[in-house]
Design a protein around this motif. Structure first.
Motif, PDB file in Angstrom:
ATOM      1  N   MET A   1       0.844  -1.198   0.000  1.00 33.41           N
ATOM      2  CA  MET A   1       0.000   0.000   0.000  1.00 33.41           C
ATOM      3  C   MET A   1       0.875   1.242   0.000  1.00 33.41           C
ATOM      4  O   MET A   1       1.842   1.347   0.742  1.00 33.41           O
ATOM      5  CB  MET A   1      -0.903   0.005   1.242  1.00 33.41           C
ATOM      6  N   SER A   2       0.547   2.202  -0.862  1.00 37.60           N
ATOM      7  CA  SER A   2       1.345   3.421  -0.992  1.00 37.60           C
ATOM      8  C   SER A   2       1.253   4.265   0.268  1.00 37.60           C
ATOM      9  O   SER A   2       0.199   4.364   0.898  1.00 37.60           O
ATOM     10  CB  SER A   2       0.863   4.240  -2.189  1.00 37.60           C
ATOM     11  N   GLN A   3       2.386   4.871   0.629  1.00 37.84           N
ATOM     12  CA  GLN A   3       2.446   5.684   1.835  1.00 37.84           C
ATOM     13  C   GLN A   3       3.162   7.001   1.585  1.00 37.84           C
ATOM     14  O   GLN A   3       4.058   7.087   0.734  1.00 37.84           O
ATOM     15  CB  GLN A   3       3.197   4.938   2.947  1.00 37.84           C
ATOM     16  N   THR A   4       2.763   8.009   2.343  1.00 41.59           N
ATOM     17  CA  THR A   4       3.530   9.257   2.357  1.00 41.59           C
ATOM     18  C   THR A   4       4.759   9.033   3.232  1.00 41.59           C
ATOM     19  O   THR A   4       4.841   8.063   3.996  1.00 41.59           O
ATOM     20  CB  THR A   4       2.714  10.413   2.939  1.00 41.59           C
ATOM     21  N   LEU A   5       5.706   9.946   3.160  1.00 40.25           N
ATOM     22  CA  LEU A   5       6.896   9.849   3.993  1.00 40.25           C
ATOM     23  C   LEU A   5       6.519   9.885   5.471  1.00 40.25           C
ATOM     24  O   LEU A   5       7.048   9.115   6.279  1.00 40.25           O
ATOM     25  CB  LEU A   5       7.859  10.997   3.658  1.00 40.25           C
ATOM     26  N   TYR A   6       5.601  10.766   5.836  1.00 36.92           N
ATOM     27  CA  TYR A   6       5.171  10.846   7.234  1.00 36.92           C
ATOM     28  C   TYR A   6       4.568   9.521   7.696  1.00 36.92           C
ATOM     29  O   TYR A   6       4.881   9.024   8.787  1.00 36.92           O
ATOM     30  CB  TYR A   6       4.158  11.979   7.400  1.00 36.92           C
ATOM     31  N   ASP A   7       3.719   8.925   6.856  1.00 32.30           N
ATOM     32  CA  ASP A   7       3.105   7.638   7.204  1.00 32.30           C
ATOM     33  C   ASP A   7       4.159   6.548   7.378  1.00 32.30           C
ATOM     34  O   ASP A   7       4.072   5.707   8.281  1.00 32.30           O
ATOM     35  CB  ASP A   7       2.102   7.221   6.133  1.00 32.30           C
ATOM     36  N   LYS A   8       5.166   6.552   6.513  1.00 33.54           N
ATOM     37  CA  LYS A   8       6.238   5.562   6.614  1.00 33.54           C
ATOM     38  C   LYS A   8       6.960   5.692   7.954  1.00 33.54           C
ATOM     39  O   LYS A   8       7.223   4.694   8.632  1.00 33.54           O
ATOM     40  CB  LYS A   8       7.249   5.745   5.472  1.00 33.54           C
ATOM     41  N   LEU A   9       7.289   6.916   8.321  1.00 29.00           N
ATOM     42  CA  LEU A   9       8.032   7.134   9.559  1.00 29.00           C
ATOM     43  C   LEU A   9       7.193   6.779  10.782  1.00 29.00           C
ATOM     44  O   LEU A   9       7.707   6.221  11.754  1.00 29.00           O
ATOM     45  CB  LEU A   9       8.509   8.580   9.632  1.00 29.00           C
ATOM     46  N   MET A  10       5.917   7.116  10.743  1.00 31.75           N
ATOM     47  CA  MET A  10       5.044   6.769  11.861  1.00 31.75           C
ATOM     48  C   MET A  10       4.922   5.255  12.008  1.00 31.75           C
ATOM     49  O   MET A  10       5.026   4.707  13.111  1.00 31.75           O
ATOM     50  CB  MET A  10       3.663   7.389  11.670  1.00 31.75           C
ATOM     51  N   SER A  11       4.723   4.554  10.904  1.00 31.81           N
ATOM     52  CA  SER A  11       4.555   3.097  10.981  1.00 31.81           C
ATOM     53  C   SER A  11       5.855   2.410  11.387  1.00 31.81           C
ATOM     54  O   SER A  11       5.839   1.407  12.119  1.00 31.81           O
ATOM     55  CB  SER A  11       4.065   2.547   9.641  1.00 31.81           C
ATOM     56  N   THR A  12       6.992   2.932  10.946  1.00 31.96           N
ATOM     57  CA  THR A  12       8.283   2.353  11.298  1.00 31.96           C
ATOM     58  C   THR A  12       8.538   2.432  12.807  1.00 31.96           C
ATOM     59  O   THR A  12       9.163   1.538  13.390  1.00 31.96           O
ATOM     60  CB  THR A  12       9.419   3.076  10.549  1.00 31.96           C
ATOM     61  N   HIS A  13       8.055   3.512  13.422  1.00 27.76           N
ATOM     62  CA  HIS A  13       8.315   3.720  14.850  1.00 27.76           C
ATOM     63  C   HIS A  13       7.164   3.255  15.743  1.00 27.76           C
ATOM     64  O   HIS A  13       7.220   3.426  16.965  1.00 27.76           O
ATOM     65  CB  HIS A  13       8.614   5.199  15.105  1.00 27.76           C
ATOM     66  N   MET A  14       6.162   2.661  15.144  1.00 25.33           N
ATOM     67  CA  MET A  14       5.000   2.206  15.902  1.00 25.33           C
ATOM     68  C   MET A  14       5.357   1.059  16.845  1.00 25.33           C
ATOM     69  O   MET A  14       5.909   0.040  16.436  1.00 25.33           O
ATOM     70  CB  MET A  14       3.905   1.747  14.955  1.00 25.33           C
ATOM     71  N   VAL A  15       5.043   1.241  18.116  1.00 27.68           N
ATOM     72  CA  VAL A  15       5.200   0.183  19.112  1.00 27.68           C
ATOM     73  C   VAL A  15       3.859  -0.476  19.394  1.00 27.68           C
ATOM     74  O   VAL A  15       3.754  -1.694  19.508  1.00 27.68           O
ATOM     75  CB  VAL A  15       5.790   0.754  20.425  1.00 27.68           C
ATOM     76  N   HIS A  16       2.827   0.369  19.479  1.00 23.79           N
ATOM     77  CA  HIS A  16       1.494  -0.145  19.798  1.00 23.79           C
ATOM     78  C   HIS A  16       0.459   0.855  19.319  1.00 23.79           C
ATOM     79  O   HIS A  16       0.678   2.069  19.368  1.00 23.79           O
ATOM     80  CB  HIS A  16       1.367  -0.346  21.314  1.00 23.79           C
ATOM     81  N   ASP A  17      -0.658   0.349  18.827  1.00 18.41           N
ATOM     82  CA  ASP A  17      -1.759   1.206  18.382  1.00 18.41           C
ATOM     83  C   ASP A  17      -2.987   0.889  19.223  1.00 18.41           C
ATOM     84  O   ASP A  17      -3.346  -0.281  19.387  1.00 18.41           O
ATOM     85  CB  ASP A  17      -2.060   0.972  16.898  1.00 18.41           C
ATOM     86  N   GLN A  18      -3.605   1.944  19.757  1.00 23.35           N
ATOM     87  CA  GLN A  18      -4.772   1.722  20.617  1.00 23.35           C
ATOM     88  C   GLN A  18      -5.792   2.828  20.413  1.00 23.35           C
ATOM     89  O   GLN A  18      -5.512   3.995  20.678  1.00 23.35           O
ATOM     90  CB  GLN A  18      -4.331   1.695  22.089  1.00 23.35           C
ATOM     91  N   ASP A  19      -6.941   2.448  19.903  1.00 20.07           N
ATOM     92  CA  ASP A  19      -8.055   3.386  19.700  1.00 20.07           C
ATOM     93  C   ASP A  19      -7.628   4.611  18.898  1.00 20.07           C
ATOM     94  O   ASP A  19      -8.014   5.746  19.194  1.00 20.07           O
ATOM     95  CB  ASP A  19      -8.627   3.831  21.057  1.00 20.07           C
ATOM     96  N   GLY A  20      -6.800   4.387  17.877  1.00 19.50           N
ATOM     97  CA  GLY A  20      -6.383   5.476  17.002  1.00 19.50           C
ATOM     98  C   GLY A  20      -5.170   6.240  17.471  1.00 19.50           C
ATOM     99  O   GLY A  20      -4.638   7.074  16.732  1.00 19.50           O
TER     100      GLY A  20
END
Length: 467
Positions: free
Chosen positions: A1-20
């Protein structure tokens, strides 16, 4: 799925996602003396240790004197400022955090020394208890300012909860005029979208103009993105980015360098990525800018005039114009080039790097500041910038023209140290904020580029660069 640079960086550093909300890992925290004392005190009271000492880098910058300081911290005459710097030194020693102390040649403004030392690298998540942390996004990093309680949270856990921002693309295309710089681009953009235009967004700056811009110019642009209300300002990684960080003290070497470069080259928005909002700007339309009011969005071309509220249909905006003109002591339809100034400040985390000083020196060379200028300051962003400028003879150019050549620090950007405006004084400043009292109670701040600041010092009033 295509991502913006910001989205890439956020997903790369994601530890946990909870209720958005996303718990993200923080690679680097930059620390200064103003927003850290309470954070360290909180750790001490709770008996907590720091999660990863080496991920932090500290430097005093807001309260340090820019004049004689050979006697160290005792040179700071204001007791509160001195206490803050002493407290930073003590906390960094106690918690074993790497600190660049006040009389170290590497000392400087936190947003200058981060990239300069290679502590800011592409792909990192970077925070600091300072809103202009957006500066570091120029290197393809996820960088944003945080509050004091969050400083403590990052020290203790190495993580931070964040709500994901929307994506805004600001594409600037075409060639800038010779007298137009990144600061002018930033002020022009803010003038167009307003100080709330980027609220809730991460802004990615792109387009041929941005690609042609130096890394230092991109830092200026990203630095000012917070003035448009954006959480993040960011630029994709290219060869300029990689060449900039190569060989710096904190940069990787050997096999780690090769692996890092391979990853860094992926740090761009995918061609078909989706932005929530897109803005296109023609670079040829941008002229040197100067703010006339009490907000960065209150800006006109250097040859423009103050607005007339009677022609503003929105009564809220009209009232804002009236209030700003009243505070700043200007009348409607006043030509900015007719406005005399008292002081000039070239410095701050926005415009204190070697490129900025070279530009200002090229304007000042062989000239003298006007007789009505009470004080003209040039404050390098770090001791290393200062040394490089001196090696190039820029300090002599400034001093011969009548400018004062100072030690590095935040200086007159904000009224938190000895460098400040007096009541009623008007300043052409290369800093980032022109709020009421920002540089001193009852003072008037006008934001400009280094070239316009130098030209205005010579003319004694707001002026473009002579051609």
């Amino acid at each position: 799925m295509s991502q913006t640079l910001y989205d890439k960086l956020m997903s790369t550093h994601m530890v946990h996602d909870q209720d958005g909300a996303s718990l993200i890992y923080i690679d680097r925290q930059l620390i200064h003396e103003v927003t850290s004392p309470q954070a360290f005190e909180g750790l001490t009271l709770a008996g907590r240790k720091i999660w990863r000492n080496k991920s932090n880098l500290a430097v005093p910058d807001h309260n340090v004197p820019t004049t004689e300081r050979s006697s160290g911290v005792s040179s700071i005459t204001d007791p509160i400022s001195r206490l803050q710097v002493e407290t930073l030194d003590k906390n960094c020693e106690t918690f074993e955090i790497n600190e660049i102390q006040m009389n170290d040649i590497r000392q400087g403004i936190v947003h200058v020394i981060g990239p300069e030392q290679g502590a800011t690298l592409p792909g990192m998540s970077i925070v600091c208890g300072d809103s202009h942390t957006t500066t570091h996004g120029a290197l393809g990093a996820l960088a944003f300012g945080i509050g004091t309680s969050e400083v403590e949270h990052v020290l203790a856990t190495g993580c931070l909860w964040q709500n994901k921002a929307k994506n805004m693309k600001i594409e600037v295309k075409g060639q800038l005029a010779n007298d137009v710089s990144a600061k002018d681009v930033a002020l022009y953009v803010i003038g167009k979208i307003g100080t709330a235009g980027g609220t809730g967004f991460a802004i990615e700056f792109c387009g041929s103009t941005i690609r042609d811009m130096s890394i230092e110019g991109r830092m200026t642009l990203c630095n000012m993105s917070i003035e448009a209300g954006a959480k993040v300002g960011i630029v994709a990684v290219d060869d300029k980015t990689i060449n900039y960080v190569k060989g710096r003290p904190f940069s990787p070497v050997g096999e780690n360098w090769d692996a890092a470069v391979k990853y860094w080259k992926t740090l761009h928005s995918d061609a078909d990525s989706n932005f929530d909002e897109s803005i296109l700007i023609d670079a040829s339309l941008i002229k040197p800018q100067v703010t006339w009011g009490t907000s960065p969005e209150m800006v006109v071309d250097i040859n423009g005039s103050t607005p007339d509220p009677k022609f503003e249909k929105d009564e809220v905006k009209a009232e804002s114009i009236r209030n700003a003109l009243k505070y700043i002591h200007l009348k409607p339809n006043t030509s900015m080039s007719s406005v005399a100034i008292d002081k000039v400040f070239i410095g701050s985390c926005t415009n204190s790097r070697i490129e900025d000083l070279r530009i200002a020196a090229s304007v000042a060379k062989g000239k003298k500041i006007a007789h009505n200028i009470k004080l003209a300051l040039v404050v390098p962003g770090s001791g290393l910038v200062k040394k490089q400028a001196e090696d190039e003879g820029l300090d002599k150019i400034f001093k011969d023209a009548g400018f004062e050549w100072r030690e590095p620090g935040c200086s007159m950007c904000l009224a938190m140290n000895a460098d400040k405006l007096e009541v009623g004084e008007r300043c052409a400043s290369t800093s980032n904020r022109n709020f009421e009292g920002r540089q001193g109670q009852g003072s008037f701040t006008h934001l400009v580029s280094p070239a316009i600041a130098a030209a205005s010092a010579i003319a004694g009033h707001f002026s473009g660069v002579e051609t």
